[in-house]
Design a protein around this motif. Structure first.
Motif, PDB file in Angstrom:
ATOM      1  N   SER A  94       0.806  -1.213   0.000  1.00  0.00           N
ATOM      2  CA  SER A  94       0.000   0.000   0.000  1.00  0.00           C
ATOM      3  C   SER A  94       0.838   1.260   0.000  1.00  0.00           C
ATOM      4  CB  SER A  94      -0.934  -0.001   1.212  1.00  0.00           C
ATOM      5  OG  SER A  94      -0.171  -0.120   2.400  1.00  0.00           O
ATOM      6  N   GLU A 154      -6.922   0.404   0.740  1.00  0.00           N
ATOM      7  CA  GLU A 154      -8.372   0.182   0.767  1.00  0.00           C
ATOM      8  C   GLU A 154      -8.679  -0.776   1.923  1.00  0.00           C
ATOM      9  OE1 GLU A 154     -12.017  -0.782  -2.368  1.00  0.00           O
ATOM     10  OE2 GLU A 154      -9.982  -1.471  -2.809  1.00  0.00           O
ATOM     11  N   VAL A 204     -11.336  -1.351   3.725  1.00  0.00           N
ATOM     12  CA  VAL A 204     -12.588  -2.083   3.531  1.00  0.00           C
ATOM     13  C   VAL A 204     -13.074  -1.805   2.116  1.00  0.00           C
ATOM     14  CG1 VAL A 204     -13.263  -2.058   5.970  1.00  0.00           C
ATOM     15  CG2 VAL A 204     -13.947  -0.170   4.480  1.00  0.00           C
ATOM     16  N   LYS A 205     -13.873  -2.729   1.608  1.00  0.00           N
ATOM     17  CA  LYS A 205     -14.346  -2.601   0.249  1.00  0.00           C
ATOM     18  C   LYS A 205     -15.145  -1.316   0.071  1.00  0.00           C
ATOM     19  CE  LYS A 205     -14.844  -4.425  -3.890  1.00  0.00           C
ATOM     20  NZ  LYS A 205     -13.694  -4.635  -4.783  1.00  0.00           N
ATOM     21  N   GLY A 206     -14.759  -0.523  -0.906  1.00  0.00           N
ATOM     22  CA  GLY A 206     -15.489   0.706  -1.205  1.00  0.00           C
ATOM     23  C   GLY A 206     -14.908   1.952  -0.577  1.00  0.00           C
ATOM     24  N   ARG A 207     -13.916   1.789   0.299  1.00  0.00           N
ATOM     25  CA  ARG A 207     -13.285   2.963   0.928  1.00  0.00           C
ATOM     26  C   ARG A 207     -11.791   2.931   0.632  1.00  0.00           C
ATOM     27  NH1 ARG A 207     -14.912   4.508   6.878  1.00  0.00           N
ATOM     28  NH2 ARG A 207     -13.955   6.426   6.052  1.00  0.00           N
ATOM     29  N   ARG A 208     -11.397   3.736  -0.337  1.00  0.00           N
ATOM     30  CA  ARG A 208     -10.001   3.749  -0.791  1.00  0.00           C
ATOM     31  C   ARG A 208      -9.369   5.110  -0.522  1.00  0.00           C
ATOM     32  NH1 ARG A 208      -8.148   1.344  -6.662  1.00  0.00           N
ATOM     33  NH2 ARG A 208      -5.902   1.220  -6.217  1.00  0.00           N
ATOM     34  N   ARG A 212      -6.621   2.880   8.329  1.00  0.00           N
ATOM     35  CA  ARG A 212      -7.070   1.553   8.742  1.00  0.00           C
ATOM     36  C   ARG A 212      -7.817   1.609  10.070  1.00  0.00           C
ATOM     37  NH1 ARG A 212      -5.059  -2.413   5.570  1.00  0.00           N
ATOM     38  NH2 ARG A 212      -3.173  -1.961   4.322  1.00  0.00           N
ATOM     39  N   CYS A 229     -11.366   2.950   9.833  1.00  0.00           N
ATOM     40  CA  CYS A 229     -12.307   2.025   9.179  1.00  0.00           C
ATOM     41  C   CYS A 229     -12.722   0.861  10.066  1.00  0.00           C
ATOM     42  CB  CYS A 229     -11.688   1.483   7.887  1.00  0.00           C
ATOM     43  SG  CYS A 229     -11.586   2.738   6.592  1.00  0.00           S
TER      44      CYS A 229
END
Length: 353
Positions: free
Chosen positions: A2, A16, A18-22, A41, A44
């Motif tokens: 990352s 990213e 979690v899925k959808g939060r980049r 991180r 989230c």
């Protein structure tokens, strides 16, 4: 990975959690990039409450009513205080309580001062409102800061307490005797003068509270019962009145009429309370002890009673005994200085050509 190097000395974060939060961002150092990645991180994985607390949209008047229901009804003057606070809320435009700020309150205070309100009364009202927020916060009914914490009380010149002289007391009693429509007024006034009671305390006396050459006051402002001695002759007069009339009637208006007729002028707001001040003042002037006076008046702290201390014959007597001019003949010093100046002028006149 990352965190990657861009090749020009900078570091790029592309994470990213979690899925959808980049999250993407470039930093000058790898340490900054690492901290940013860890922060993303952590944000989230924080737990989200299922039932978040809705925003408090209650108006100030609703908060005042809530305070009265939870606490204000237990205060002796709670209803009167609630009405004062509701009027204050109206003058503020009854805003949503959570949006009330120190600026709003400072503006209200200025308008009240310009309209002629007494600074002490303004301070009292602001203290009442501050207590509303403090009490509701203590009970857990609100969770936001008190907007009055940023407001400092007004400073004002303390007024000297007025009291009646022996001659004025005689004038007042004579004026009360002329009140044919209110036989209660004179006796209520005498109870205040003989015991230092508040008008409301004296007016609510019953036969059961007058016995053994003493009167017992209940339902007092401080919530404490206190018993004050009276003369046997005065007790006999009180018993005779109660046996004939039952109890005192509301007679404050009659007292004020008699006070006006007597020709005695008093500062604003000290009409009935002057009787309590008169008792306390004469008590101290006649050599009474300040601690005894505190108990007689029912004060919760000695600070209130100390207002009368300056009337004591011995109060601050050391200021006379220990001042730097004590024992110093200032009159002879003045005469010497005047004589020396005169001799100097005469000498100057002799030496002149």
């Amino acid at each position: 990975m990352s965190i990657t190097s861009t090749g020009d000395g900078r570091w790029k974060v592309d994470v990213e959690p979690v899925k959808g939060r980049r999250f993407r961002k470039t930093f000058k150092t790898k340490a900054e990039a690492t901290r940013f990645e860890a922060s993303c991180r952590l944000d989230c994985i924080k737990a989200t409450p299922w039932n978040p607390t809705p925003k408090d949209k209650r108006k100030l008047s609703a908060l005042i009513e809530r305070w009265y229901d939870l606490h204000g009804h237990t205060i002796t003057s709670g209803r009167r205080r609630k009405n004062t606070l509701l009027l204050m809320a109206t003058r503020l435009g009854d805003p949503i309580a959570i949006k009330l700020t120190g600026t709003h309150l400072a503006q209200l205070r200025r308008s009240e001062l310009e309209s002629g309100a007494v600074p002490k009364s303004i301070n009292n009202r602001f203290t009442y409102l501050k207590a509303v927020f403090n009490e509701l916060r203590r009970l857990g009914d609100i969770d936001y800061p008190n907007p009055l914490d940023s407001i400092k009380p007004l400073k004002f010149q303390e007024r000297q307490l007025s009291y009646l002289s022996i001659h004025q007391i005689a004038l007042l009693i004579a004026a009360l005797d002329n009140l044919k429509r209110s036989p209660s007024a004179r006796l209520v006034a005498e109870v205040c003068l003989a015991t230092g009671a508040r008008w409301s305390e004296a007016e609510s006396l019953t036969l059961a509270q007058v016995s053994q050459d003493a009167v017992t006051f209940i339902n007092t402002k401080s919530k404490r019962t206190r018993t004050i001695p009276i003369s046997a002759a005065f007790q006999k007069r009180l018993h005779a009145f109660f046996e004939k009339h039952g109890r005192f009637t509301s007679c404050m208006h009659s007292f004020r009429s008699a006070l006006a007729a007597s020709g005695i002028t008093l500062p604003r707001g000290q009409s009935t309370h002057v009787l309590r001040h008169t008792f306390a003042s004469h008590f101290i002037m006649n050599g009474g002890n300040i601690l005894t006076l505190k108990e007689v008046l029912g004060h919760s702290s000695l600070t209130m009673t100390m207002r009368y201390a300056h009337l004591s014959p011995s109060h601050l007597r050391d200021a006379l005994r220990l001042n730097p001019l004590d024992g110093f003949d200032t009159s002879s010093t003045h005469e010497k200085a005047t004589k020396g100046k005169s001799l100097k002028n005469q000498s100057s006149a002799t030496d002149a050509p």
